[in-house]
Motif scaffolding. Structure first.
Motif, mmCIF file in Angstrom:
data_model
loop_
_atom_site.group_PDB
_atom_site.id
_atom_site.type_symbol
_atom_site.label_atom_id
_atom_site.label_comp_id
_atom_site.label_asym_id
_atom_site.label_seq_id
_atom_site.Cartn_x
_atom_site.Cartn_y
_atom_site.Cartn_z
ATOM 1 N N LYS A 129 0.849 -1.206 0.000
ATOM 2 C CA LYS A 129 0.000 0.000 0.000
ATOM 3 C C LYS A 129 0.882 1.253 0.000
ATOM 4 O O LYS A 129 2.104 1.164 0.051
ATOM 5 N N ASP A 130 0.246 2.442 0.011
ATOM 6 C CA ASP A 130 1.066 3.649 -0.047
ATOM 7 C C ASP A 130 1.208 4.378 1.289
ATOM 8 O O ASP A 130 1.977 5.335 1.390
ATOM 9 N N THR A 131 0.477 3.985 2.320
ATOM 10 C CA THR A 131 0.712 4.568 3.651
ATOM 11 C C THR A 131 0.785 3.431 4.677
ATOM 12 O O THR A 131 0.284 2.316 4.435
ATOM 13 N N PHE A 132 1.371 3.757 5.832
ATOM 14 C CA PHE A 132 1.514 2.724 6.869
ATOM 15 C C PHE A 132 0.160 2.345 7.488
ATOM 16 O O PHE A 132 -0.034 1.212 7.904
ATOM 17 N N GLU A 133 -0.740 3.321 7.541
ATOM 18 C CA GLU A 133 -2.065 3.036 8.108
ATOM 19 C C GLU A 133 -2.815 2.041 7.202
ATOM 20 O O GLU A 133 -3.442 1.099 7.683
ATOM 21 N N LYS A 134 -2.706 2.285 5.892
ATOM 22 C CA LYS A 134 -3.340 1.340 4.956
ATOM 23 C C LYS A 134 -2.635 -0.016 5.035
ATOM 24 O O LYS A 134 -3.269 -1.071 4.856
ATOM 25 N N ALA A 135 -1.339 0.014 5.282
ATOM 26 C CA ALA A 135 -0.577 -1.239 5.413
ATOM 27 C C ALA A 135 -1.109 -2.060 6.581
ATOM 28 O O ALA A 135 -1.290 -3.276 6.466
ATOM 29 N N GLU A 136 -1.389 -1.379 7.695
ATOM 30 C CA GLU A 136 -1.891 -2.117 8.869
ATOM 31 C C GLU A 136 -3.277 -2.710 8.578
ATOM 32 O O GLU A 136 -3.566 -3.846 8.968
ATOM 33 N N THR A 137 -4.098 -1.939 7.886
ATOM 34 C CA THR A 137 -5.417 -2.449 7.499
ATOM 35 C C THR A 137 -5.271 -3.687 6.614
ATOM 36 O O THR A 137 -5.966 -4.695 6.806
ATOM 37 N N GLU A 138 -4.333 -3.612 5.673
ATOM 38 C CA GLU A 138 -4.113 -4.739 4.755
ATOM 39 C C GLU A 138 -3.625 -5.973 5.521
ATOM 40 O O GLU A 138 -4.025 -7.100 5.234
ATOM 41 N N MET A 139 -2.771 -5.718 6.511
ATOM 42 C CA MET A 139 -2.266 -6.821 7.340
ATOM 43 C C MET A 139 -3.439 -7.514 8.060
ATOM 44 O O MET A 139 -3.515 -8.748 8.105
ATOM 45 N N CYS A 140 -4.363 -6.707 8.595
ATOM 46 C CA CYS A 140 -5.536 -7.272 9.288
ATOM 47 C C CYS A 140 -6.401 -8.068 8.315
ATOM 48 O O CYS A 140 -6.867 -9.167 8.640
ATOM 49 N N ARG A 141 -6.608 -7.488 7.132
ATOM 50 C CA ARG A 141 -7.457 -8.141 6.125
ATOM 51 C C ARG A 141 -6.873 -9.505 5.740
ATOM 52 O O ARG A 141 -7.569 -10.513 5.670
ATOM 53 N N LEU A 142 -5.553 -9.511 5.542
ATOM 54 C CA LEU A 142 -4.858 -10.756 5.190
ATOM 55 C C LEU A 142 -5.017 -11.792 6.311
ATOM 56 O O LEU A 142 -5.259 -12.977 6.067
ATOM 57 N N CYS A 143 -4.911 -11.313 7.535
ATOM 58 C CA CYS A 143 -4.991 -12.207 8.697
ATOM 59 C C CYS A 143 -6.388 -12.824 8.817
ATOM 60 O O CYS A 143 -6.528 -14.031 9.044
ATOM 61 N N ILE A 144 -7.416 -11.996 8.620
ATOM 62 C CA ILE A 144 -8.800 -12.514 8.739
ATOM 63 C C ILE A 144 -9.080 -13.489 7.594
ATOM 64 O O ILE A 144 -9.681 -14.554 7.802
ATOM 65 N N ASN A 145 -8.637 -13.122 6.401
ATOM 66 C CA ASN A 145 -8.833 -14.031 5.263
ATOM 67 C C ASN A 145 -8.161 -15.379 5.516
ATOM 68 O O ASN A 145 -8.720 -16.441 5.207
ATOM 69 N N VAL A 156 -15.310 -13.644 15.528
ATOM 70 C CA VAL A 156 -13.908 -13.471 15.113
ATOM 71 C C VAL A 156 -13.326 -12.357 15.976
ATOM 72 O O VAL A 156 -13.908 -11.288 16.104
ATOM 73 N N CYS A 157 -12.188 -12.632 16.600
ATOM 74 C CA CYS A 157 -11.494 -11.606 17.390
ATOM 75 C C CYS A 157 -10.139 -11.367 16.749
ATOM 76 O O CYS A 157 -9.442 -12.326 16.437
ATOM 77 N N PHE A 158 -9.775 -10.119 16.570
ATOM 78 C CA PHE A 158 -8.410 -9.852 16.101
ATOM 79 C C PHE A 158 -7.901 -8.547 16.668
ATOM 80 O O PHE A 158 -8.674 -7.695 17.124
ATOM 81 N N ALA A 159 -6.592 -8.420 16.684
ATOM 82 C CA ALA A 159 -5.951 -7.194 17.171
ATOM 83 C C ALA A 159 -4.666 -7.014 16.379
ATOM 84 O O ALA A 159 -4.039 -7.998 15.970
ATOM 85 N N SER A 160 -4.308 -5.761 16.148
ATOM 86 C CA SER A 160 -3.110 -5.533 15.341
ATOM 87 C C SER A 160 -2.332 -4.318 15.816
ATOM 88 O O SER A 160 -2.866 -3.431 16.477
ATOM 89 N N SER A 161 -1.067 -4.293 15.474
ATOM 90 C CA SER A 161 -0.247 -3.090 15.644
ATOM 91 C C SER A 161 0.804 -3.102 14.549
ATOM 92 O O SER A 161 1.142 -4.163 14.013
ATOM 93 N N GLY A 170 -3.032 -10.840 14.946
ATOM 94 C CA GLY A 170 -3.434 -12.199 15.311
ATOM 95 C C GLY A 170 -4.948 -12.261 15.351
ATOM 96 O O GLY A 170 -5.598 -11.322 15.824
ATOM 97 N N ALA A 171 -5.513 -13.337 14.826
ATOM 98 C CA ALA A 171 -6.970 -13.464 14.792
ATOM 99 C C ALA A 171 -7.393 -14.849 15.274
ATOM 100 O O ALA A 171 -6.662 -15.832 15.084
#
Lengths: 145, 328
Positions: free
Chosen positions: B43-59, B128-133, B164-165
């Protein structure tokens, strides 16, 4: 255990910064930057630049190098080892302005880069200016006496 | 005051974890599902990167459990970015009823605890429970710009880039969530935001002590605190020892597990919501699955400060929520 006892316990157990190592690194890197600055001044002098402009040109060159190293992500890695060695010279000030600018570009050029560029350097400018005014007044009063 | 909440028929059906490069270089890297070297996650920002990381984890979680988003009753999640936007943006991709949580680094335990209450209370069938940083989003928000050149004190911790999810259900599976403790706010007078381990140690101690007062803590094979790091872990161990609660090597800390402090430049260890979330969803769940341990207490620790409270000289309020997991 009351709060005071706990804070004392935490502080007693706390890992300390390696003070001697940090001082030596700051001395070596800070001294190194000053040597580079002196070398730049000498080079500009050799090139026939008037002496008063040489020092300004040296500062500008060091600021440029700091900005470049900040933008390429190298400065913070050097500073992690050098500590005050890179912080105290003008290189530290340049990094303090350039790093939030680089960091905030995602929020746009006005509210990001423009607004946040001086978030670290701002206090230095404010209190630096205030101190120079105070110094000016004292200097004036001493002159009268 | 209720100390231990007992759950019936709450199980962990699946877990998933995604981490960044520094975590991939750590000693437990083989326990994570995805190791992503690109800190931008494409992605182009770190905030979007974290969102993408969460999305990947849930998928990853959904595919491991072979369920689709429409089968999920509720999603509970949180992160460290202002107003929990990383997890909110991630959740929008799934169209599942969503509850945002903020418990700082205790969020993963808070999520498990809340979901277990909902499933145990028969209000939902699964959750589904998840948390990210993300190191870069946290650093920007709480400390200095990423490229700013400064030295950090040895008590500081390194925010984990990780997510982690967990999928919790009422259908029987190998790992059950049997008990939980809702943490109490602990304010021990520590004001140093570079020593959050010391701020959180008393909260972890309080929660573990409350469990030990009601039940025999020797029945728990491993107690893992969230992100006390070297400072907080030492202090928590000391407080437990003084209280006469002997845990010896049954006490560990996710912030100490995720990195090799000798080789990696992480000072006192890992921190962040993603620290316990990824270590628990990766290494610790696998330890239960392989029967290396039969019971596990997760003590999620959170330092509930913000950048303003620190500048105003306030001490750091902390919390520790616990859940007990058992191999069935």
């Amino acid at each position: 255990m009351n709060k005071k006892d706990y804070v004392n316990l935490a502080e007693a157990r706390m890992a300390r910064s390696p003070c001697l190592k940090n001082c030596i690194m700051a001395f070596v890197f800070g001294g190194g930057i000053c040597c580079i600055g002196q070398a730049l001044t000498d080079v500009y002098e050799m090139l026939g630049v008037p002496q008063d402009i040489c020092s300004s040109l040296t500062s500008v060159t060091l600021i440029f190098i700091s900005g470049l190293l900040t933008g390429t992500g190298v400065f913070d890695k050097i500073a992690r080892v050098a500590g005050a060695g890179t912080l105290v010279p003008i290189t530290g000030f340049a990094n303090a302005v350039a790093s939030p600018a680089v960091d905030s570009k995602a929020e746009g050029f006005v509210m990001g880069v423009g607004a946040k560029m001086f978030i670290i350097a701002g206090p230095v400018i404010v209190y630096g200016t205030a101190a120079s005014v105070l110094y000016g007044i004292i200097y004036y009063l001493v002159g009268i006496i | 005051m209720m100390d231990i909440i007992h759950f019936g028929d709450v199980y962990i059906k699946a877990s998933a974890s995604v981490v960044g490069q520094k975590e991939a270089e750590g000693p437990i890297s083989d326990s994570f599902d995805h190791l992503i070297a690109d800190e931008y996650f494409g992605k182009d920002t770190f905030e979007k990167a974290e969102t993408e990381m969460c999305r990947l984890c849930i998928n990853t979680l959904l595919s491991k459990a072979a369920v689709s988003p429409c089968d999920i009753d509720v999603m509970l999640a949180g992160d460290l970015v202002d107003q929990c936007i990383a997890t909110s943006y991630a959740a929008k991709h799934f169209g599942v009823p969503f509850l945002g949580l903020y418990g700082a680094c205790s969020t993963s335990a808070e999520g498990l605890l809340t979901a277990a209450c909902m499933i145990g209370g028969r209000k939902v069938r699964n959750a589904v429970c998840f948390a990210s940083s993300h190191f870069c989003t946290a650093e920007r928000q709480y400390r200095f710009p990423l490229e700013y050149g400064c030295q950090r004190p040895p008590t500081a911790q390194n925010t984990v880039t990780g997510c982690g999810a967990f999928l919790l259900t009422d259908e029987k599976s190998d790992i059950a969530i049997t008990e939980g403790i809702i943490g109490r706010i602990s304010d021990n007078g520590v004001t140093d935001q570079n020593n959050m381990g010391a701020a959180m140690a008393t909260a972890a101690f309080d929660t573990i002590r409350r469990y030990a007062l009601s039940k025999d803590i020797r029945d728990i094979d491993l107690i893992a605190t969230g992100d006390l790091g070297a400072e907080g872990f030492g202090l928590c161990s000391e407080l437990l020892k003084r209280e006469g609660i002997k845990l010896n090597d049954r006490l560990t800390d996710c912030g100490l597990m995720i990195y090799d402090r000798e080789k990696q430049d992480v000072h006192a260890g890992g921190s962040g919501c993603g620290c316990m979330a990824s270590v628990a969803a990766g290494k610790l769940i696998k330890m239960l699955e392989k029967r290396e341990i039969n019971s596990l207490m997760l003590v999620g620790t959170g330092a509930l400060l913000n950048t303003g409270s620190v500048l105003q000289g306030e001490s750091i309020p902390s919390i520790a929520h616990a859940v007990v997991l058992k191999k069935v």
